[in-house]
Motif scaffolding. Structure first.
Motif, PDB file in Angstrom:
ATOM      1  N   ARG A 359       0.831  -1.197   0.000  1.00  0.00           N
ATOM      2  CA  ARG A 359       0.000   0.000   0.000  1.00  0.00           C
ATOM      3  C   ARG A 359       0.867   1.249   0.000  1.00  0.00           C
ATOM      4  NH1 ARG A 359      -4.035   0.250   4.644  1.00  0.00           N
ATOM      5  NH2 ARG A 359      -4.742   1.998   3.340  1.00  0.00           N
ATOM      6  N   GLN A 360       0.301   2.349  -0.443  1.00  0.00           N
ATOM      7  CA  GLN A 360       1.043   3.593  -0.511  1.00  0.00           C
ATOM      8  C   GLN A 360       1.238   4.195   0.878  1.00  0.00           C
ATOM      9  OE1 GLN A 360      -1.095   6.107  -3.232  1.00  0.00           O
ATOM     10  NE2 GLN A 360      -0.383   5.004  -5.050  1.00  0.00           N
ATOM     11  N   SER A 361       2.116   5.213   0.923  1.00  0.00           N
ATOM     12  CA  SER A 361       2.365   5.909   2.194  1.00  0.00           C
ATOM     13  C   SER A 361       1.081   6.553   2.695  1.00  0.00           C
ATOM     14  CB  SER A 361       3.433   6.985   2.009  1.00  0.00           C
ATOM     15  OG  SER A 361       4.657   6.410   1.602  1.00  0.00           O
ATOM     16  N   GLY A 362       0.955   6.616   3.999  1.00  0.00           N
ATOM     17  CA  GLY A 362      -0.204   7.250   4.610  1.00  0.00           C
ATOM     18  C   GLY A 362       0.242   8.292   5.608  1.00  0.00           C
ATOM     19  N   LYS A 363      -0.605   8.551   6.592  1.00  0.00           N
ATOM     20  CA  LYS A 363      -0.290   9.541   7.613  1.00  0.00           C
ATOM     21  C   LYS A 363       0.866   9.074   8.482  1.00  0.00           C
ATOM     22  CE  LYS A 363      -5.046  11.253   8.020  1.00  0.00           C
ATOM     23  NZ  LYS A 363      -6.200  11.449   8.939  1.00  0.00           N
ATOM     24  N   PRO A 364       1.700  10.023   8.968  1.00  0.00           N
ATOM     25  CA  PRO A 364       2.769   9.620   9.896  1.00  0.00           C
ATOM     26  C   PRO A 364       2.184   9.111  11.215  1.00  0.00           C
ATOM     27  CG  PRO A 364       2.604  12.007   9.756  1.00  0.00           C
ATOM     28  CD  PRO A 364       1.702  11.461   8.693  1.00  0.00           C
TER      29      PRO A 364
END
Length: 756
Positions: A359-364
């Motif tokens: 999956r792509q990057s999300g919230k830190p």
């Protein structure tokens, strides 16, 4: 790390690797043995083989077609012994079930020639359910074929029951199992019966377990022996006399029998969550393994968090060397965002490269500073209210805690705000007095010589009429030759000056259960209640009477379903298996559990969260001294297991993970700083912030006389009770159904209602 600090942590022995590793771990750094297995990588996508299967069975072909390259390799690879290292969120259960399908439907291995071992009843049920979905409604024949699919303890029970030499151990088939509470009562009864001198009587079951594992006879500050060894000798003889085993007997006795003779070795042994195996469980696998038996074990070393239960950190490495097994892997994570996975992976320096995000990057990762635990509880309250306003379901939210005691404050604050929540923990049978009583009734139906079930029934705090005394125990124990405990109890009740007609009628009717009711597959709860004359025993004048009846009806429905859908053989044997399943699971909910919607946010410990996933995860109170626990700072193995525990917590989250810590912690040994494990996570993956200014409502001081001793109160969960003690901070209430519970005076008005 400065040299002096390192030297003080190592405490002398520069040659001791574990001490050296422990020192570095305490500073948030890594020092560990390197291990790089030779991975058997897929060289084919098995498309041709899958197409051939699809031509024969379209549905089966689609099952394999949906798998990725690594998953297909795990299913089709023909290794004699294989270890599948399955990264978190990589579809481990899907692959395990696909492997079973391949072996049965393609390789034509009968189900009864496989042993499939799991650690949870949930996993065992899911496997059987998926087989059922593929083949259609279950029947007795298939249930018998799948009798070696289950938890280690359930399979050990099955193997013991079938073993031709069980009699050599002094037991007979169709034995029953006692739970931990029954075991404590059983040992306590023997102490009273034989007039033994025993210390720490409230921890008899624990003392017995320690004695069994390491021969330890002393406990706590004991300086000299008591009569404990004599108690153990009496208990072993009594168990054989009553044909009852305790939970710890199952695998131990099974290993003892299989060590002498294995009636038939399976063609395949498949193990789920292999990293959690204890030495005893490994022995069971070895005893079952024949010369031609093939092995397929699945697990994730990064989720090895049960060292206190006997599992070993380097089990995969040791077993690969011992078995000369092929090492396969599932590296792709389908659950969490790349940010969550990368942050969690940084905790595990040794194997971070094995984690592959899809999956792509999300919230830190949010790292939130709170003043104390109370402020965090109110902050979490505001978070939940905000999510509700946005129309988001709280069913997909979890708040995770390192310790059980951390949950209570959040539970109280959420109750005040009427935020729906569910406590994800096994509800003990004793918390449902009607079902706990009903289990004793059924056990006495199954075995009229079960002295402890009889005592628990007639001396039950809610529904019984007698007080457990040495005189009563002696009367039942020293009954006439040929007389059952049930008959002796009936005689005693009839001769007793103070009559208990409802209880007497129940005792008389128990003998009719098997002949008049058990043989009817469709016997209703009303028929059960009428036959056993249970209604008048269940406090008909109590406000809880309807709840008691409903609880027993629910329990009976679960038993009936289990016997009708999952049993095989004669009805009496199926009934005993069903009772043992209730004991093994600690609940009457022994069938597939349908996930209920609308129950609210999940409050649970990190250990209880293993195997679950949520859209949003909050990790509460993650201070140094809590994660890792202060007592686990001694020893590299303990520290690394605590680090894996935090990894498990973070990887429960799909999209959002937030970690809270307290500047003024209240828990013992907690330090006023976040877990030092978090130092390993790059700043780019963290969003450090403070919670809003304190939103804790001022709670006025309450006068002691506002909650006078003797005041009758009611509680939504515990029912009616009475205040028995009051101090500056707490109330102690004794409830009619569950005994004593304490409450903070600050929240008493929200939780308790005064009764006139």
């Amino acid at each position: 790390m400065r040299y002096k600090r390192l030297h003080s942590r190592i405490k002398g022995s520069s040659n001791d690797f574990e001490q050296m590793a422990s020192a570095f771990e305490a500073e948030g750094q890594a020092l560990m043995h390197s291990f790089a297995p030779q991975i058997n990588q897929p060289t084919s996508d098995y498309a041709g083989e899958i197409e051939r299967i699809r031509q024969i069975d379209e549905k089966l072909g689609r099952t394999f077609q949906r798998l990725n390259r690594h998953q297909r390799h795990a299913v089709f690879h023909p290794a004699q012994r294989a270890i599948l290292s399955a990264m978190v969120g990589s579809g481990k259960t899907t692959v395990l079930i696909a492997k079973i399908f391949y072996l049965h439907f393609v390789a034509h291995i009968p189900f009864e020639q496989m042993v499939v071992l799991t650690f949870t009843n949930k996993a065992a049920r899911e496997i059987k359910e998926r087989i059922g979905n593929f083949l259609g409604e279950p029947d007795a024949a298939r249930n018998k074929q799948l009798r070696y699919f289950g938890t280690f303890h359930a399979i050990a029970r099955q193997l013991l029951n079938e073993h031709p030499s069980l009699g050599e151990l002094g037991f007979k088939p169709d034995f029953l199992i006692m739970d931990e509470e029954e075991k404590q009562d059983f040992l306590g009864r023997l102490v009273t019966q034989e007039n033994l001198t025993i210390k720490y009587q409230n921890q008899l079951a624990r003392r017995w377990r320690n004695y069994r594992h390491n021969g330890e006879t002393l406990m706590g500050n004991m300086k000299s022996e008591d009569d404990f060894v004599r108690l153990v000798e009496l208990a072993e003889a009594e168990k054989r006399r009553s044909n009852v085993l305790d939970f710890d007997d199952l695998i131990t006795l099974c290993n003892r029998l299989l060590g002498k003779e294995v009636p038939r070795s399976p063609k395949w042994i498949i193990v789920d969550e292999f990293q959690d195996c204890s030495e005893e469980q490994l022995q069971l696998i070895e005893h079952l393994r024949g010369t031609d038996t093939r092995l397929f074990v699945v697990g994730d070393q990064n989720q090895s968090i049960y060292g206190w239960r006997g599992s070993k950190e380097r089990l995969f490495q040791e077993i690969q060397a011992e078995w000369q097994a092929d090492w396969l892997e599932l590296p792709q994570n389908y659950r969490s965002t790349e940010t969550i996975l990368s942050a969690a992976g940084n905790l595990l320096n040794e194997q971070q490269a094995s984690l592959v995000a899809t999956r792509q990057s999300g919230k830190p990762i949010a790292l939130v500073r709170h003043f104390d635990d109370q402020q965090e509880a109110y902050y979490l309250r505001e978070q939940m209210l905000s999510l509700q306003k946005e129309g988001q379901s709280l069913d997909s939210v979890a708040i995770l805690f390192r310790k059980h005691q951390q949950i209570k404050l959040v539970e109280t604050v959420f109750s005040q705000a009427e935020i729906p929540f569910q406590l994800v923990a096994r509800k003990e049978l004793r918390e449902n007095p009607a079902q706990a009583f009903f289990l004793r009734v059924l056990k006495l139906c199954a075995n009229p010589n079960d002295l402890d079930a009889c005592l628990a029934l007639v001396c039950d705090a809610t529904f019984g009429a007698l007080t457990k005394s040495r005189t009563l125990i002696q009367i039942l124990h020293e009954r006439a030759p040929g007389e059952t405990v049930l008959q002796a109890c009936e005689t005693y009740l009839e001769q007793r000056k103070k009559q208990s007609p409802h209880l007497q009628q129940l005792i008389r009717q128990l003998g009719r259960f098997e002949t008049d009711l058990l043989r009817k597959a469709d016997a209703s709860a009303d028929e059960l209640l009428d036959l056993l004359a249970l209604r008048p025993v269940l406090k008909p004048t109590s406000i809880h009477h309807a709840d008691y009846l409903e609880s027993i009806a629910d329990a009976w429905a679960q038993l009936q379903r289990y016997m009708n859908e999952k049993g095989w053989g004669d009805r009496s044997s199926i009934f005993r298996v069903a009772l043992d399943q209730v004991v093994l699971e600690g609940t009457f909910q022994i069938n597939e559990r349908i996930k209920e919607q609308g129950q609210g946010v999940h409050l649970l410990t990190i250990h209880a969260s293993k195997g679950l996933e949520f859209d949003r995860v909050y990790i509460a109170g993650a201070n140094t001294g809590i994660i890792p626990l202060a007592q686990h700072n001694n020893g590299s193995l303990n520290v690394k297991e605590e680090k894996r525990l935090l990894f498990v917590a973070m990887t429960r989250g799909k999209n959002v993970v937030e970690i809270g810590w307290h500047a003024q912690p209240t828990l013992r040994n907690a330090e006023p700083k976040p877990s030092y494990f978090l130092n390993a996570i790059p700043d780019a993956l963290l969003d450090r912030r403070e919670s809003a200014a304190a939103v804790v409502a001022e709670v006025p001081e309450q006068a002691t006389d506002e909650w006078p001793i003797g005041c009758r109160v009611s509680h939504k969960k515990y029912g009616l009770g009475e205040i028995v003690a009051v101090d500056e901070k707490e109330l102690l209430c004794r409830f009619d159904s569950v005994g004593e519970k304490s409450f903070s005076k600050a929240f008493a008005k929200a939780l308790l209602k005064k009764e006139s």
